[in-house]
Each structure stands twice: as structure tokens, then as C-alpha cells.
Design an enzyme around this catalytic site. Structure first.
Site, mmCIF file in Angstrom:
data_model
loop_
_atom_site.group_PDB
_atom_site.id
_atom_site.type_symbol
_atom_site.label_atom_id
_atom_site.label_comp_id
_atom_site.label_asym_id
_atom_site.label_seq_id
_atom_site.Cartn_x
_atom_site.Cartn_y
_atom_site.Cartn_z
ATOM 1 N N ASP A 261 0.839 -1.211 0.000
ATOM 2 C CA ASP A 261 0.000 0.000 0.000
ATOM 3 C C ASP A 261 0.869 1.254 0.000
ATOM 4 O OD1 ASP A 261 0.889 0.101 2.654
ATOM 5 O OD2 ASP A 261 -1.034 -0.530 3.494
ATOM 6 N N ASN B 201 -7.657 -1.183 13.737
ATOM 7 C CA ASN B 201 -9.074 -1.411 13.414
ATOM 8 C C ASN B 201 -9.272 -2.684 12.581
ATOM 9 O OD1 ASN B 201 -8.082 -0.666 10.950
ATOM 10 N ND2 ASN B 201 -9.209 1.264 10.790
ATOM 11 N N HIS C 267 -7.559 -3.560 9.865
ATOM 12 C CA HIS C 267 -7.279 -3.461 8.428
ATOM 13 C C HIS C 267 -6.043 -4.268 8.028
ATOM 14 C CE1 HIS C 267 -4.769 0.505 8.944
ATOM 15 N NE2 HIS C 267 -3.928 -0.497 8.767
ATOM 16 N N GLU D 125 -9.626 -0.993 4.706
ATOM 17 C CA GLU D 125 -10.228 -0.543 5.960
ATOM 18 C C GLU D 125 -11.518 -1.331 6.221
ATOM 19 O OE1 GLU D 125 -8.617 1.325 7.878
ATOM 20 O OE2 GLU D 125 -7.942 3.223 7.018
HETATM 21 C C1 GLP Z 1 -0.487 0.697 8.400
HETATM 22 C C2 GLP Z 1 -0.321 -0.084 7.104
HETATM 23 C C3 GLP Z 1 -0.525 -1.545 7.309
HETATM 24 C C4 GLP Z 1 0.166 -1.955 8.592
HETATM 25 C C5 GLP Z 1 -0.568 -1.347 9.756
HETATM 26 C C6 GLP Z 1 -0.012 -1.710 11.137
HETATM 27 O O1 GLP Z 1 -1.532 1.583 8.314
HETATM 28 N N1 GLP Z 1 -1.160 0.383 6.044
HETATM 29 O O2 GLP Z 1 -0.021 -2.249 6.188
HETATM 30 O O3 GLP Z 1 0.160 -3.345 8.703
HETATM 31 O O4 GLP Z 1 -0.730 0.034 9.611
HETATM 32 O O5 GLP Z 1 0.992 -0.856 11.566
HETATM 33 P P1 GLP Z 1 1.818 -1.105 12.878
HETATM 34 O O6 GLP Z 1 2.686 -2.271 12.625
HETATM 35 O O7 GLP Z 1 2.611 0.170 13.065
HETATM 36 O O8 GLP Z 1 0.852 -1.335 13.976
#
Ligand code: GLP
Length: 243
Positions: A70, A135, A137, A142
Site C-alpha cells: 500500500d 481497526n 485493516h 479498511e
Molecule cells: C499501516 C499499514 C498496514 C500496517 C498497519 C499496522 O496503516 N497500512 O499495512 O500493517 O498500519 O501498523 P503497525 O505495525 O505500526 O501497527
């Protein structure tokens, strides 16, 4: 269908070591593997471990290609906080190439569709590594994302934008939209590794693994994949009823 694998380890170093084993293993089995990789805090120690292993010769990923799963939309490749900057800073591993959607694409919808098409044309992801959002995702799919959701432009939720406020310098700087591979693109990977650490993810990990498959929790769609490994630390696994 093979049951999903759930691996619980103690501490960040163990999580990183095991994730690095799986990523290096994919490149060992198939040197020119296509690997989807996430951003976020969760994989940072893993990427540092991969850097060390590559430097020592313990892991050879030089023929493997990475695809970012992404990116934000409405920024440049140099905007602090974007995934483009994240991968440049934190993924210092000598892959053959690291492909990242362009956050400044003129037609973002067409751009991310072409990005997903390029992955399909190249043979599809051999391994897709994922984190999960607070959340539920996966990538930027989302809540509300269907299992068949394609690569597309999405409106980011307040929770996701807040999670990135610091990286962008202020909440107001976080783009309103993201570019993401769809749930369908992620499920098309031959194998999936999901990483989660910390108690803040525990209820979402439980919902994703033990709850119903629902668009409310996009990570719950991973239950329908035949080769998914959940790699959790003790805290993230803390609310699972079956261990
Ligand atoms: C981001 C990314 C995801 C990632 C997630 C978790 O928004 N788009 O691909 O897995 O958040 O992030 P973290 O590892 O900092 O909790």
C-alpha cells in the site's frame, strides 16, 4: 484446507528472527520469489534482521522482488510519512527491486490497478507479509472491505490517519486517501504471513482468527486462505481462546 498456523513467540527479537526465517526461506525455495511487504512499526525489527542476515551472507534475497502492499495518495515519493520514504529508510536489504505505488500518480485509481496487474502478470506473490491495523485493516483495506475487494483508492479512516500523524509531522498532513492492493490481491498470494505484537492488537487478533469472516474486520478474510501463518508475541496472542 490446511488449518491456519499460529506461532506465538516471546519478545520482538524472536518475532523478527522467525519472520526473517520465513522471508529468507521463501527466497531460498524460489530465488526469484515475489514478496509483498508491509510498513508499520511491527516489521521494523524484521527488516533490521534481514539487513544483518543479508550482510553476513546468511540470507540471499538478491534475486527476489518486493512489492509494497500500500501507499498514501496525494503526496510525493519524498514526503516524510509516505511508505516510499519508509521503505527507503527501513528496508535496507539488497532485493533485486522494491516496487512501490507512486503516491503522486496523476490517476491514482488507474495507477494502483496497473500495479496489481503487474504483480499478476509477473506470476503473483509467492509470499505476502502483513501487519494488522488497530481497526483490523490489512494493507489499507479498511473496515467495510469485502473479500473480493480489488486494488483501489480508499478513504482512510480517522484511526489510520491518527496512527500516521507523527510520521507526517501532524494529523493535518496525513493524506485523506490511500492506494492499496485489495483483499482479493492479498488472498491471491501463495502464502501469507501476518505479524502482530503488543496488547493493543490482541482484541483484533482474536476477532480476525476466531471471529466471523466479516467486512467489519478485513483481517478475518484471511481465514479463507489455505496457507496463512499468524506470528504473534505473547501480548498480541493474549485474548485467543485456543492456543
Ligand atoms: C499501516 C499499514 C498496514 C500496517 C498497519 C499496522 O496503516 N497500512 O499495512 O500493517 O498500519 O501498523 P503497525 O505495525 O505500526 O501497527
Amino acid at each position: 484446507m490446511a488449518p491456519m498456523q499460529i506461532e506465538i513467540v516471546s519478545g520482538e527479537a524472536a518475532l523478527a528472527a522467525r519472520a526473517a526465517d520465513i522471508i529468507c526461506g521463501a527466497a531460498h525455495t524460489k530465488p526469484d520469489a515475489l514478496i509483498g511487504l508491509p510498513t508499520g512499526n511491527t516489521p521494523l525489527a524484521t527488516y533490521a534482521e534481514l539487513t544483518r542476515r543479508a550482510a553476513s551472507g546468511a540470507c540471499d534475497v538478491r534475486a527476489a522482488t518486493v512489492y509494497a502492499i500500500d501507499e498514501f495518495a496525494g503526496a510525493t515519493r519524498a514526503t516524510p510519512g509516505t511508505n516510499s520514504v519508509f521503505y527507503r529508510q527501513h528496508l535496507r536489504v539488497p532485493f533485486r527491486a522494491v516496487h512501490i505505488p507512486n503516491p503522486g500518480a496523476g490517476d491514482p485509481g488507474e495507477h494502483i490497478r496497473a500495479f496489481a496487474d503487474a504483480i499478476r502478470r509477473a506470476g503473483g506473490l509467492d509470499l505476502c507479509v502483513l501487519g494488522i491495523g488497530v481497526n483490523g485493516h490489512i494493507a489499507f483495506n479498511e473496515p467495510g472491505s469485502a473479500a473480493a475487494a480489488p486494488a483501489r483508492v480508499v478513504e482512510l479512516t480517522a484511526a489510520s490517519r491518527e496512527a500516521h500523524a507523527e510520521a507526517f509531522g501532524a494529523l493535518a498532513n496525513v493524506p485523506a486517501h490511500g492506494l492499496t492492493l485489495g483483499v482479493a490481491d492479498l488472498l491471491a498470494a501463495k502464502a501469507i504471513l501476518v505479524m502482530a505484537q503488543g496488547g493493543g492488537k490482541a482484541s483484533m487478533v482474536r476477532a480476525a482468527i476466531e471471529g466471523p469472516q466479516t467486512a467489519d474486520v478485513p483481517s478475518s478474510w484471511l481465514q479463507r486462505h489455505h496457507d496463512v501463518t499468524w506470528l504473534l508475541d505473547e501480548a498480541a496472542a493474549g485474548q485467543l481462546s485456543r492456543r
